[in-house]
Scaffold this motif. Structure first.
Motif, PDB file in Angstrom:
ATOM      1  N   ALA A  88     -37.725 -17.700  59.411  1.00 26.76           N
ATOM      2  CA  ALA A  88     -37.465 -18.549  58.775  1.00 26.76           C
ATOM      3  C   ALA A  88     -37.950 -18.325  57.371  1.00 26.76           C
ATOM      4  O   ALA A  88     -38.500 -17.796  56.067  1.00 26.76           O
ATOM      5  CB  ALA A  88     -38.274 -19.991  59.153  1.00 26.76           C
ATOM      6  N   PRO A  89     -36.706 -18.879  56.993  1.00 21.85           N
ATOM      7  CA  PRO A  89     -36.556 -18.913  55.047  1.00 21.85           C
ATOM      8  C   PRO A  89     -37.554 -20.021  54.779  1.00 21.85           C
ATOM      9  O   PRO A  89     -37.416 -21.613  55.401  1.00 21.85           O
ATOM     10  CB  PRO A  89     -35.373 -19.763  54.494  1.00 21.85           C
ATOM     11  CG  PRO A  89     -34.871 -20.280  55.960  1.00 21.85           C
ATOM     12  CD  PRO A  89     -35.700 -19.734  57.197  1.00 21.85           C
ATOM     13  N   PHE A  90     -38.243 -19.204  53.526  1.00 21.50           N
ATOM     14  CA  PHE A  90     -39.382 -20.054  52.769  1.00 21.50           C
ATOM     15  C   PHE A  90     -39.232 -21.372  51.765  1.00 21.50           C
ATOM     16  O   PHE A  90     -38.423 -20.540  50.927  1.00 21.50           O
ATOM     17  CB  PHE A  90     -40.657 -18.872  52.482  1.00 21.50           C
ATOM     18  CG  PHE A  90     -41.935 -20.035  51.762  1.00 21.50           C
ATOM     19  CD1 PHE A  90     -42.320 -21.200  52.443  1.00 21.50           C
ATOM     20  CD2 PHE A  90     -41.927 -20.306  50.359  1.00 21.50           C
ATOM     21  CE1 PHE A  90     -43.822 -21.335  52.191  1.00 21.50           C
ATOM     22  CE2 PHE A  90     -42.957 -20.850  50.021  1.00 21.50           C
ATOM     23  CZ  PHE A  90     -43.619 -21.018  50.564  1.00 21.50           C
ATOM     24  N   GLY A  91     -39.067 -22.405  51.441  1.00 26.51           N
ATOM     25  CA  GLY A  91     -38.747 -23.163  50.310  1.00 26.51           C
ATOM     26  C   GLY A  91     -37.323 -23.949  50.234  1.00 26.51           C
ATOM     27  O   GLY A  91     -36.784 -23.824  51.794  1.00 26.51           O
ATOM     28  N   GLN A  92     -36.741 -24.333  49.088  1.00 28.97           N
ATOM     29  CA  GLN A  92     -35.845 -24.856  49.967  1.00 28.97           C
ATOM     30  C   GLN A  92     -34.035 -24.079  49.909  1.00 28.97           C
ATOM     31  O   GLN A  92     -34.544 -22.938  48.518  1.00 28.97           O
ATOM     32  CB  GLN A  92     -35.387 -25.810  48.805  1.00 28.97           C
ATOM     33  CG  GLN A  92     -34.121 -26.644  48.305  1.00 28.97           C
ATOM     34  CD  GLN A  92     -33.858 -27.813  49.827  1.00 28.97           C
ATOM     35  OE1 GLN A  92     -35.385 -28.356  50.516  1.00 28.97           O
ATOM     36  NE2 GLN A  92     -32.610 -28.102  50.005  1.00 28.97           N
ATOM     37  N   ASP A  93     -33.556 -23.821  50.334  1.00 30.80           N
ATOM     38  CA  ASP A  93     -32.394 -23.389  50.163  1.00 30.80           C
ATOM     39  C   ASP A  93     -31.242 -24.012  49.467  1.00 30.80           C
ATOM     40  O   ASP A  93     -30.677 -24.431  50.051  1.00 30.80           O
ATOM     41  CB  ASP A  93     -31.945 -22.724  51.218  1.00 30.80           C
ATOM     42  CG  ASP A  93     -31.122 -21.443  52.008  1.00 30.80           C
ATOM     43  OD1 ASP A  93     -30.758 -21.004  51.003  1.00 30.80           O
ATOM     44  OD2 ASP A  93     -30.215 -21.409  53.210  1.00 30.80           O
TER      45      ASP A  93
END
Length: 122
Positions: free
Chosen positions: A111-116
């Protein structure tokens, strides 16, 4: 004592005391087997932990009662098989839980970490 050729000699049993109880099947032994079977069948669905745990607790009680009865309670084979099935169910529960944790960790790592943000945002 003579026997016919091919027959085994019959062992004489000592006479029983008239007040000795008749051997009786232990009802807890069959309950342990049934709960162990349910625990083994539902082990992969993590629902097998409850019947397997109850089966192991009943097995302890049944062993104590069988020992105290002096051999007049039967059903040791059902008890052994039920315990084996209960332990197999608990192993299946452990395998299912470890597998789910590994899958969860791998999905979390992907999963992407932080704000995309959009590509045109600095």
């Amino acid at each position: 004592m003579t026997t016919a050729p091919g027959q085994l000699p019959v062992a004489h049993q000592p006479p029983r005391h008239p007040l000795d109880p008749d051997p009786a099947p232990a009802t807890k032994a069959r309950a342990v087997f049934a709960l162990g079977l349910i625990g083994a069948l539902t082990g992969l669905f993590v629902g097998g932990v409850v019947p397997a745990t109850v089966a192991l607790q009943l097995a302890r009680q049944a062993r104590r009662e069988a020992y105290a009865s002096g051999g007049y309670l039967t059903g040791a084979a059902w008890l052994r098989q039920g315990e084996r099935l209960a332990w197999a169910g608990l192993v299946l529960v452990a395998v299912a839980v470890v597998t789910l944790v590994v899958i969860g960790v791998v999905r979390l790592a992907d999963a992407p970490f932080g704000q995309d943000y959009a590509p045109n945002v600095d």
